[in-house]
Write an enzyme that holds these catalytic residues in place. Structure first.
Site, PDB file in Angstrom:
ATOM      1  N   SER A  20       0.831  -1.207   0.000  1.00  0.00           N
ATOM      2  CA  SER A  20       0.000   0.000   0.000  1.00  0.00           C
ATOM      3  C   SER A  20       0.865   1.257   0.000  1.00  0.00           C
ATOM      4  CB  SER A  20      -0.910   0.007   1.230  1.00  0.00           C
ATOM      5  OG  SER A  20      -1.593   1.231   1.322  1.00  0.00           O
ATOM      6  N   LYS A  70     -15.248  -1.615   3.880  1.00  0.00           N
ATOM      7  CA  LYS A  70     -15.842  -0.284   3.753  1.00  0.00           C
ATOM      8  C   LYS A  70     -17.310  -0.255   4.199  1.00  0.00           C
ATOM      9  CE  LYS A  70     -13.008   1.975   0.244  1.00  0.00           C
ATOM     10  NZ  LYS A  70     -13.061   2.780  -0.993  1.00  0.00           N
ATOM     11  N   ASP A 102     -13.642   9.464  -0.991  1.00  0.00           N
ATOM     12  CA  ASP A 102     -13.425   9.040  -2.379  1.00  0.00           C
ATOM     13  C   ASP A 102     -14.035  10.029  -3.375  1.00  0.00           C
ATOM     14  OD1 ASP A 102     -11.962   6.764  -1.818  1.00  0.00           O
ATOM     15  OD2 ASP A 102     -13.732   5.478  -1.685  1.00  0.00           O
ATOM     16  N   TYR A 215      -4.518   2.773  -9.499  1.00  0.00           N
ATOM     17  CA  TYR A 215      -3.326   3.635  -9.521  1.00  0.00           C
ATOM     18  C   TYR A 215      -2.033   2.839  -9.652  1.00  0.00           C
ATOM     19  CZ  TYR A 215      -2.542   2.345  -4.618  1.00  0.00           C
ATOM     20  OH  TYR A 215      -2.310   1.650  -3.460  1.00  0.00           O
TER      21      TYR A 215
END
Length: 448
Positions: A20, A70, A102, A215
């Site tokens: 991450s 989430k 987000d 990404y």
């Protein structure tokens, strides 16, 4: 001053978390604005959530949340801010309240949505954010294309509940899908499976723009192919940074982040290099002889401080003979077998590198399977035949040129379809070297 002097603890909850970027981004933001503290990863397994999450919520000053928690984190919170309630998902927690940044991150990417027809790939949390933000931005119509029809239809109904009616779910068996803008909300194409395409078996025609929430890599095959067609396209790296910055603002409301805007912009610009370092890929330059693979590859590698490999030079090293000598003494079939083996070996190297393939490397039988199992992205340097011939002349070091111009033209024509079919990014390569390198770097959102 009290805020700045107190050591603070933040982290990311998810499972698995892998490589991450969040710790790097948050730690650097905190260093820039002067917040002492730490940001750690908390990869809790699903069976650990009930026992360990309450402890994390009690001990941390702030928490980010990613897949698969989430939604399942919500019952552990005291409530949700309107942004999280609208998305039905939480990615940031502060004071036992759930938020979702987000949408802020996506909006900062300035995807052209107003008045457009929008196709969203996927029906998960990311797709939901895209759908609601497309509504907010004034999209003319929205279609949801997902593998699971039930989830797609559920997302459609959720969006309609917000007062927007011009949205429908498309089945994968639908005919050609035409849209102005396409948003990828699936993980297909994400490292390490970088060869994936989210709409591979669907005829998808996009007129104006593509956004990919992934990404890593900074530009997926899906994005590169759009850029190669001259379509506006952007990856998820800016969204990742902007949603992280928005979380820091929630956790640290006393800090004037605006005062550090130039330093934060520089941090954002350097993230692409870190993605390359953490998650190696191979950048394979393909094209006909004389397309500039070695020249462009060497300059590109230098510009982004990556190793460069010329496949022909590697073959010579392995064989102990020049390429003309191999053709003369062993024949073309032997050379192709050797070329294939050396190419495979280079693809398996652990680090990110720029690899200039031979003109015949990617036209070999079975290359689709080899590339499919690799972490390679293919950049096709496209030149006309007259340009290629002018550049190489009658180079005696190129055995494939020895048969005459008619045969060379036939070879060019026969190979071109393979170059095009394997190309993830097509770059016109007749112009200035610096311009070609800059176009490739821009496609991957890299800074030199």
């Amino acid at each position: 001053e009290v805020q700045r002097n107190r050591y603070r603890r933040f982290g990311l909850l998810g499972y698995p978390l892998g490589h991450s970027l969040s710790p790097l981004i948050h730690q650097r933001i905190m260093e820039i604005v002067g917040i002492p503290g730490e940001y750690r990863l908390y990869p809790l397994k699903p069976e650990e959530l009930a026992s360990d999450l309450p402890k994390l919520l009690a001990s941390l000053d702030g928490l980010n949340c990613t897949i698969p928690y989430k939604e399942s984190i919500i019952p552990y919170l005291q409530g949700c801010a309107p942004c999280a309630a609208a998305y039905g998902a939480v990615n940031t927690v502060h004071g036992r309240v759930g938020y979702n940044t987000d949408g802020i991150g996506f909006a900062a990417c300035e995807v052209p949505l107003k008045g457009r027809s929008v196709c969203i790939l996927g029906a998960g949390g990311g797709a939901r954010v895209f759908a609601l933000e497309a509504v907010r931005a004034g999209a003319r119509e929205i279609s949801i294309l997902a593998r699971t029809p039930q989830r797609a239809e559920a997302l459609v109904q959720d969006v309609k509940a917000h007062g927007y009616s011009n949205i429908l779910a498309l089945g994968l068996e639908a005919g050609p899908v035409n849209c102005d803008v396409c948003l990828n909300g699936t993980p297909v194409g994400m490292w390490p499976k970088v060869r994936g395409l989210p709409a591979e078996n669907q005829e998808l025609k996009v007129g104006e723009g593509v956004f990919d929430g992934i990404y890593n890599p900074t530009a997926t095959r899906f994005l590169l192919q759009a850029k190669g067609q001259g379509i506006w396209a952007k990856g998820g790296l800016q969204m990742l940074f902007e949603q992280a910055l928005a979380a820091q603002k929630i956790w640290n409301p006393e800090v004037d982040f605006q005062a550090w805007s130039s330093e934060l912009a520089a941090l954002k610009g350097g993230l692409a290099r870190e993605v390359l370092r953490q998650s190696p890929i191979k950048l394979v330059l393909s094209g006909f002889m004389g397309s500039g693979k070695s020249t462009v590859g060497s300059a590109l590698a230098k510009a982004v401080a990556l190793p460069f490999v010329d496949l022909d030079e590697s073959i010579v090293q392995v064989a102990g003979q020049t390429i003309p000598e191999i053709f003369q003494t062993q024949g073309e079939a032997y050379f192709r077998k050797l070329e294939r083996g050396v190419f495979l070996a280079e693809l398996k190297r652990p680090e990110t590198l720029v690899l200039a393939a031979g003109g015949g490397t990617l036209v070999q039988e079975g290359m689709e399977d080899i590339l499919g199992e690799s972490r390679a992205l293919v950049i096709y340097l496209d030149v006309s035949l007259p340009t290629a011939i002018k550049r190489v002349g009658r180079d005696q070091g190129r055995p494939m040129l020895g048969s005459g111009l008619a045969e060379t033209e036939a070879l060019y024509v026969s190979r071109r379809p393979s170059y095009e079919s394997y190309a993830d990014l097509r770059v016109p390569a007749e112009g200035d070297l610096a311009q070609i390198v800059n176009e490739i770097m821009s496609a991957f959102e890299w800074q030199g």
